[in-house]
Design an enzyme around this catalytic site. Sequence first.
Site, mmCIF file in Angstrom:
data_model
loop_
_atom_site.group_PDB
_atom_site.id
_atom_site.type_symbol
_atom_site.label_atom_id
_atom_site.label_comp_id
_atom_site.label_asym_id
_atom_site.label_seq_id
_atom_site.Cartn_x
_atom_site.Cartn_y
_atom_site.Cartn_z
ATOM 1 N N SER A 62 59.909 35.673 -55.449
ATOM 2 C CA SER A 62 60.900 34.926 -56.610
ATOM 3 C C SER A 62 60.198 33.623 -57.366
ATOM 4 O O SER A 62 60.908 32.994 -58.186
ATOM 5 C CB SER A 62 62.145 34.128 -55.983
ATOM 6 O OG SER A 62 62.900 35.273 -55.800
ATOM 7 N N LYS A 99 60.087 33.907 -61.003
ATOM 8 C CA LYS A 99 60.999 33.328 -62.078
ATOM 9 C C LYS A 99 60.622 32.158 -62.693
ATOM 10 O O LYS A 99 61.010 31.592 -63.685
ATOM 11 C CB LYS A 99 62.350 32.991 -61.321
ATOM 12 C CG LYS A 99 63.072 34.150 -60.634
ATOM 13 C CD LYS A 99 64.222 33.891 -60.048
ATOM 14 C CE LYS A 99 65.038 35.096 -59.347
ATOM 15 N NZ LYS A 99 64.667 35.515 -58.057
ATOM 16 N N SER A 136 68.348 31.012 -57.507
ATOM 17 C CA SER A 136 67.175 31.953 -57.501
ATOM 18 C C SER A 136 67.636 33.431 -57.868
ATOM 19 O O SER A 136 67.662 34.421 -57.135
ATOM 20 C CB SER A 136 66.378 31.998 -56.217
ATOM 21 O OG SER A 136 65.228 32.933 -56.428
ATOM 22 N N LYS A 173 59.432 26.194 -57.213
ATOM 23 C CA LYS A 173 59.990 27.213 -56.719
ATOM 24 C C LYS A 173 59.775 27.911 -55.282
ATOM 25 O O LYS A 173 58.700 27.961 -55.236
ATOM 26 C CB LYS A 173 59.845 28.270 -57.800
ATOM 27 C CG LYS A 173 60.808 29.601 -57.813
ATOM 28 C CD LYS A 173 62.445 29.177 -58.044
ATOM 29 C CE LYS A 173 63.218 30.424 -58.004
ATOM 30 N NZ LYS A 173 63.469 30.737 -56.504
#
Length: 453
Positions: free
Chosen positions: A51, A54, A111, A213
């Site tokens: 993720s 992203k 997320s 993140k």
Amino acid sequence: MLVVALVATPNLTPPVAQSSDNARYAAIVVDAESGEVLFARHADSRRYPASITKVMTLYLAFEALSEGRVKPTDVLTISPHAASQPPSKLGLAAGQTITLDDAMKATSVRSANDMAVAIAEHIGGSEARFTAQMTLKARELGMTQTRYVNANGLPDARQLTSARDLAILARAIMRDYPQYYRYFGLHDWAYNGRDYRNTNGLLHGGNGYDGMKTGYTNASGYNLAASAVRGNKRIITIVLGGRSTASRNQHVAALMDTGFEVERARANGQMIQVAQTYFEQRGFGIGPDNSPTLTYASANTEDDEDNTAVAYTALPAAPPAPTRVTPAPSERPATIQRADLPADVTAILNGGTAPSRTTARPPARETAREPARSATGRWAVQVGAFRDENVARDWLTEVNRRFRSQFTSAERTVQNASGWYRSRFTGMTEAGAQAACEALAERRVTCMVVRPE
């Protein structure tokens, strides 16, 4: 307690996240202002971003916002494709709506895989077109090991990055769109009567952590891109392939603390020319190489991220890179590929495998040579080859948009060659094709000059 013990006792075994038998592990610690790499371990080996993908999705959203192509108040209608994404997700049904601002918050805090796709479709028209733009942007930024095929980081063996590339991206976010960096530092977000807590646990403990993140799939392990400010220094730390949320966070904290120790020691007059040595004296990065080709599989499902059980195969490590993140494009030598390379080069340009040939071309017979004809206007520049014709056309349009001055007199064509759709600018002179490819290579966009047939 763990971090203090690490600093005070150099011979103590570092956290399990960097143990020498963890083949998914990679890490880098970077001074955000100067780009100096303070510590690196397998920083250029290809890994799965999960993720952390992203971050690039939001980078392109910030770009669109800054250029006025979209607004935070834009209303996104959730498509069936976005609604079908597996968790982690916000869970809106197809046909429901959400503002771009809330979709970006859901992507950074929750997320949310569905919201990342909704953003991609809103800005790019389709997820495929948007991910082509993601890859192009990665190349422009100097992310040499990175390729995107989806907007949320769900498992796909073709979606790859490296710790160094993610550090480059983190710096680019802060440099190019500081006004939007706050999205990565939101501790909580309330939506439709429900409160969501950021998946990045380090944000909640203070100590200067202000954003970035998390990421997790079975193939990637537990990933984290983190940034912290202490005093007048900002440090970015990337850890990929952790064994658990807790050990990953502990390891990031230990690396971050050691990085700030280096900065403080230098500020106090201590000569530390190679920060890597300082880290290694404290037990970081010591041990045999741990990046062989290996199939990953894990039963871990405790993380705050996507817990999709999929196994993939790691690629071999890339050669070592210099100790500075993101040299300016003018500092990089231009790389131009020629069409007289092996026939599978069009596939290699985009990470594919060339179609197998069933018959070999017979050797040409010796014939009398004709006088050479002028090749003016018959040269071409190829910028990619894809299995999907729409992706090939979208990529060609995007390259033309960004490099319009290089292709003012060229035609855009997509040619089908044994199932590969070649994105080409045709009708160029040799000098024009060479100059255009040099301009693309300067911005880290792969291309090759194609001779007249």
